[in-house]
Design a protein around this motif. Structure first.
Motif, PDB file in Angstrom:
ATOM      1  N   MET A 134      33.843  46.588  17.031  1.00 12.12           N
ATOM      2  CA  MET A 134      34.112  45.291  17.640  1.00 12.12           C
ATOM      3  C   MET A 134      34.829  45.447  18.983  1.00 12.12           C
ATOM      4  SD  MET A 134      32.805  42.775  16.025  1.00 12.12           S
ATOM      5  CE  MET A 134      31.402  43.855  15.743  1.00 12.12           C
ATOM      6  N   MET A 135      35.700  46.427  19.086  1.00  7.20           N
ATOM      7  CA  MET A 135      36.369  46.676  20.356  1.00  7.20           C
ATOM      8  C   MET A 135      35.372  47.157  21.405  1.00  7.20           C
ATOM      9  SD  MET A 135      39.443  45.717  20.378  1.00  7.20           S
ATOM     10  CE  MET A 135      39.947  46.490  21.919  1.00  7.20           C
ATOM     11  N   ASP A 136      34.336  47.872  20.962  1.00  8.94           N
ATOM     12  CA  ASP A 136      33.277  48.271  21.897  1.00  8.94           C
ATOM     13  C   ASP A 136      32.614  47.035  22.501  1.00  8.94           C
ATOM     14  OD1 ASP A 136      33.879  50.827  21.121  1.00  8.94           O
ATOM     15  OD2 ASP A 136      32.021  51.178  20.023  1.00  8.94           O
ATOM     16  N   LEU A 137      32.353  46.032  21.660  1.00  9.63           N
ATOM     17  CA  LEU A 137      31.757  44.792  22.160  1.00  9.63           C
ATOM     18  C   LEU A 137      32.705  44.082  23.119  1.00  9.63           C
ATOM     19  CD1 LEU A 137      30.095  43.289  18.946  1.00  9.63           C
ATOM     20  CD2 LEU A 137      29.039  44.683  20.744  1.00  9.63           C
ATOM     21  N   PHE A 138      33.983  44.085  22.783  1.00  8.72           N
ATOM     22  CA  PHE A 138      34.967  43.465  23.663  1.00  8.72           C
ATOM     23  C   PHE A 138      35.002  44.172  25.020  1.00  8.72           C
ATOM     24  CE2 PHE A 138      39.429  43.437  25.208  1.00  8.72           C
ATOM     25  CZ  PHE A 138      39.497  42.100  25.553  1.00  8.72           C
ATOM     26  N   MET A 139      34.965  45.502  24.998  1.00  8.64           N
ATOM     27  CA  MET A 139      34.970  46.242  26.261  1.00  8.64           C
ATOM     28  C   MET A 139      33.678  46.024  27.050  1.00  8.64           C
ATOM     29  SD  MET A 139      37.884  47.496  26.748  1.00  8.64           S
ATOM     30  CE  MET A 139      37.375  48.261  28.301  1.00  8.64           C
ATOM     31  N   CYS A 140      32.600  45.692  26.341  1.00  8.51           N
ATOM     32  CA  CYS A 140      31.367  45.316  27.044  1.00  8.51           C
ATOM     33  C   CYS A 140      31.596  44.066  27.884  1.00  8.51           C
ATOM     34  CB  CYS A 140      30.243  45.090  26.035  1.00  8.51           C
ATOM     35  SG  CYS A 140      28.685  44.583  26.770  1.00  8.51           S
ATOM     36  N   LEU A 141      32.314  43.091  27.332  1.00  3.45           N
ATOM     37  CA  LEU A 141      32.660  41.886  28.095  1.00  3.45           C
ATOM     38  C   LEU A 141      33.563  42.229  29.274  1.00  3.45           C
ATOM     39  CD1 LEU A 141      33.495  39.351  25.216  1.00  3.45           C
ATOM     40  CD2 LEU A 141      31.312  39.688  26.380  1.00  3.45           C
ATOM     41  N   ILE A 142      34.576  43.048  29.012  1.00  2.00           N
ATOM     42  CA  ILE A 142      35.516  43.443  30.065  1.00  2.00           C
ATOM     43  C   ILE A 142      34.787  44.154  31.192  1.00  2.00           C
ATOM     44  CG2 ILE A 142      37.423  45.013  30.600  1.00  2.00           C
ATOM     45  CD1 ILE A 142      38.503  42.634  29.204  1.00  2.00           C
ATOM     46  N   SER A 143      33.918  45.084  30.852  1.00  2.00           N
ATOM     47  CA  SER A 143      33.227  45.861  31.892  1.00  2.00           C
ATOM     48  C   SER A 143      32.244  44.993  32.677  1.00  2.00           C
ATOM     49  CB  SER A 143      32.504  47.062  31.270  1.00  2.00           C
ATOM     50  OG  SER A 143      31.499  46.661  30.360  1.00  2.00           O
ATOM     51  N   THR A 144      31.549  44.088  31.983  1.00  3.25           N
ATOM     52  CA  THR A 144      30.610  43.195  32.678  1.00  3.25           C
ATOM     53  C   THR A 144      31.338  42.364  33.731  1.00  3.25           C
ATOM     54  OG1 THR A 144      29.170  43.048  30.741  1.00  3.25           O
ATOM     55  CG2 THR A 144      28.977  41.293  32.388  1.00  3.25           C
ATOM     56  N   GLU A 145      32.471  41.807  33.336  1.00  2.00           N
ATOM     57  CA  GLU A 145      33.238  41.003  34.283  1.00  2.00           C
ATOM     58  C   GLU A 145      33.836  41.862  35.379  1.00  2.00           C
ATOM     59  OE1 GLU A 145      36.769  37.658  34.225  1.00  2.00           O
ATOM     60  OE2 GLU A 145      37.107  39.562  33.219  1.00  2.00           O
ATOM     61  N   THR A 146      34.412  42.998  35.016  1.00  2.00           N
ATOM     62  CA  THR A 146      35.113  43.836  35.995  1.00  2.00           C
ATOM     63  C   THR A 146      34.179  44.375  37.061  1.00  2.00           C
ATOM     64  OG1 THR A 146      36.757  44.491  34.331  1.00  2.00           O
ATOM     65  CG2 THR A 146      36.550  45.893  36.277  1.00  2.00           C
ATOM     66  N   PHE A 147      33.001  44.852  36.670  1.00  2.00           N
ATOM     67  CA  PHE A 147      32.074  45.418  37.649  1.00  2.00           C
ATOM     68  C   PHE A 147      31.621  44.358  38.657  1.00  2.00           C
ATOM     69  CE2 PHE A 147      30.833  48.750  34.288  1.00  2.00           C
ATOM     70  CZ  PHE A 147      31.755  49.659  34.793  1.00  2.00           C
ATOM     71  N   GLU A 148      31.371  43.143  38.180  1.00  2.00           N
ATOM     72  CA  GLU A 148      30.983  42.072  39.107  1.00  2.00           C
ATOM     73  C   GLU A 148      32.150  41.690  40.009  1.00  2.00           C
ATOM     74  OE1 GLU A 148      28.096  39.521  40.764  1.00  2.00           O
ATOM     75  OE2 GLU A 148      27.888  41.125  39.284  1.00  2.00           O
ATOM     76  N   CYS A 149      33.360  41.673  39.449  1.00  2.00           N
ATOM     77  CA  CYS A 149      34.542  41.356  40.251  1.00  2.00           C
ATOM     78  C   CYS A 149      34.806  42.432  41.302  1.00  2.00           C
ATOM     79  CB  CYS A 149      35.767  41.184  39.356  1.00  2.00           C
ATOM     80  SG  CYS A 149      35.787  39.641  38.426  1.00  2.00           S
ATOM     81  N   LEU A 150      34.549  43.691  40.967  1.00  2.00           N
ATOM     82  CA  LEU A 150      34.684  44.761  41.957  1.00  2.00           C
ATOM     83  C   LEU A 150      33.715  44.548  43.116  1.00  2.00           C
ATOM     84  CD1 LEU A 150      35.038  47.927  39.687  1.00  2.00           C
ATOM     85  CD2 LEU A 150      36.692  47.186  41.410  1.00  2.00           C
ATOM     86  N   LEU A 151      32.493  44.175  42.790  1.00  2.00           N
ATOM     87  CA  LEU A 151      31.487  43.972  43.828  1.00  2.00           C
ATOM     88  C   LEU A 151      31.822  42.783  44.717  1.00  2.00           C
ATOM     89  CD1 LEU A 151      28.726  44.903  44.942  1.00  2.00           C
ATOM     90  CD2 LEU A 151      27.646  43.356  43.305  1.00  2.00           C
ATOM     91  N   ARG A 152      32.387  41.734  44.129  1.00  2.00           N
ATOM     92  CA  ARG A 152      32.629  40.490  44.861  1.00  2.00           C
ATOM     93  C   ARG A 152      34.091  40.284  45.253  1.00  2.00           C
ATOM     94  NH1 ARG A 152      28.234  37.254  44.940  1.00  2.00           N
ATOM     95  NH2 ARG A 152      26.519  37.830  43.567  1.00  2.00           N
ATOM     96  N   SER A 153      34.926  41.283  44.965  1.00  2.00           N
ATOM     97  CA  SER A 153      36.359  41.204  45.309  1.00  2.00           C
ATOM     98  C   SER A 153      37.001  39.954  44.723  1.00  2.00           C
ATOM     99  CB  SER A 153      36.551  41.265  46.834  1.00  2.00           C
ATOM    100  OG  SER A 153      36.120  42.509  47.334  1.00  2.00           O
ATOM    101  N   ARG A 154      36.874  39.815  43.426  1.00  2.00           N
ATOM    102  CA  ARG A 154      37.483  38.727  42.674  1.00  2.00           C
ATOM    103  C   ARG A 154      38.397  39.319  41.600  1.00  2.00           C
ATOM    104  NH1 ARG A 154      35.167  36.540  46.328  1.00  2.00           N
ATOM    105  NH2 ARG A 154      34.017  34.564  46.292  1.00  2.00           N
ATOM    106  N   THR A 155      39.360  38.539  41.135  1.00  2.00           N
ATOM    107  CA  THR A 155      40.276  38.998  40.092  1.00  2.00           C
ATOM    108  C   THR A 155      39.717  38.653  38.721  1.00  2.00           C
ATOM    109  OG1 THR A 155      42.173  38.647  41.557  1.00  2.00           O
ATOM    110  CG2 THR A 155      42.629  38.889  39.212  1.00  2.00           C
ATOM    111  N   PRO A 156      39.564  39.630  37.824  1.00  2.00           N
ATOM    112  CA  PRO A 156      39.073  39.343  36.471  1.00  2.00           C
ATOM    113  C   PRO A 156      40.053  38.480  35.681  1.00  2.00           C
ATOM    114  CG  PRO A 156      38.881  41.694  36.983  1.00  2.00           C
ATOM    115  CD  PRO A 156      39.725  41.077  38.063  1.00  2.00           C
TER     116      PRO A 156
END
Length: 356
Positions: A134-156
């Motif tokens: 379940m934590m793997d699934l949670f980190m999937c959410l975290i990584s999806t948001e973080t990678f897009e935020c890195l690209l767009r310079s937004r705060t997760p």
């Protein structure tokens, strides 16, 4: 889906075969169990996975997939969390919808991840007690948001404390998940740089250099049975993933401090190291490295010359295997930024969002 043995369409998401059986079994369980939200989400995923792999099914399966996805997204919007079972259901539902969104044109996986994280943030104490799947699934959410935020310079939405997970191997992120608090710090600094005055940048750059030092000193840490339990190819994939994400983070920090067109030699050196890591892993394991699309983008932004750029585009199907839509998006972003680089002398990483 339940009759597929190997290779499963789900294999491309994982760091290695050790996770295939459990991941596939959990998917099939969601497909056949009586919870309508999960059944709709799983059918939608099955439709796009097979449509992506077997084009002869595209018309039929995509029609089914979109109908089921609409029902699943509607369920996600009104889902209420009353207990840990509800939290588990919402995690599975959200990751399934992210998977669907990454396989269709104009899908919005970032918005799904961001919405879900904002809802479950209050459930942090329950989350940290979850077992690794379940934590793997949670980190999937975290990584999806973080990678897009890195690209767009937004705060997760969330700076996740990964220290409480122990030394586990994440099915998607291998041993790289401890990097995500530091990636959050990069996003936050980039967001500040995007909106601050020029005279305020030095203090943000100082914070970034602290993050740079922490990433530069970080090394993946594993349990004692890591080398015994996993195959050589899996170890190569996991360690390569960690190196690629570290190098990409350092490259992004460099481009937050120095615009494209300045200090290019240092950036191109990191870029070449990243691309070499990809090529080496492909040669040894004959498969791509999961969760590294942003790293490939960052590395290829530095590529100059028509021949080298054509080569970078040709390698996309081998390096980014998540979906044809992900491959098309990567190619589109690369050509867009290359065009801007050829026309405009200098611009910073935190200005990238203005160009796509």
């Amino acid at each position: 889906m339940k009759d597929v043995v190997a290779p499963s369409p789900l294999d491309k998401f994982l760091v290695g075969p050790s996770f295939h059986e459990a991941h596939h079994t959990s998917f099939v369980q969601n497909l056949i169990q009586p919870i309508p939200e999960l059944r709709n989400a799983s059918v939608a995923c099955a439709a796009v996975l097979f449509s992506d792999k077997f084009t002869e099914y595209t018309n039929t399966t995509m029609d089914i997939g979109h109908k089921r996805a609409a029902l699943a997204v509607s369920s996600l919007r009104c889902f209420q969390i009353s207990n840990e079972n509800d939290l588990t259901t919402m995690l599975i539902l959200s990751v399934a919808m992210i998977t669907f969104a990454m396989h269709v044109k104009d899908g919005q996986p970032y918005l799904i991840a961001q919405y879900t994280l904002s809802i479950i943030k209050s459930q942090y104490q329950s989350l940290i007690n979850f077992q690794s799947p379940m934590m793997d699934l949670f980190m999937c959410l975290i990584s999806t948001e973080t990678f897009e935020c890195l690209l767009r310079s937004r705060t997760p939405a969330w700076r996740m404390d990964t220290s409480q997970r122990g030394k586990v191997v994440d099915r998607y992120l291998g041993l790289s998940y401890p990097l995500f608090p530091l990636l959050f710090d990069i996003c936050e600094a980039a967001d500040q740089l995007r909106s601050c005055e020029v005279h305020e940048r030095d203090s943000i750059f100082a914070q970034l250099m602290g993050t740079h030092a922490a990433i530069d000193q970080w090394h993946p840490s594993s349990g004692a049975d890591f080398l015994v339990r996993l195959s050589q190819d899996e170890v190569v994939t996991i360690m390569t993933q960690a190196r690629i994400l570290c190098l990409a983070a350092l490259l992004i920090i460099h481009r937050l401090r120095y615009p494209f067109g300045q200090h290019d030699n240092e950036a191109q050196s990191i870029s070449q190291d990243i691309i070499l890591e990809f090529k080496t892993a492909l040669r040894i394991t004959e498969r791509s490295v999961p969760c590294t699309s942003l790293a490939y983008l960052a590395a290829c932004f530095e590529v100059v010359g028509d021949d080298r750029r054509e080569s970078a585009l040709r390698q996309i199907p081998s390096i980014i295997t998540f979906s044809k839509q992900a491959q098309a998006k990567t190619a589109r972003l690369l050509t867009s930024i290359w065009d801007i680089r050829d026309l405009q002398t200098t611009f910073y990483w935190f200005e990238l969002g203005e160009f796509f």
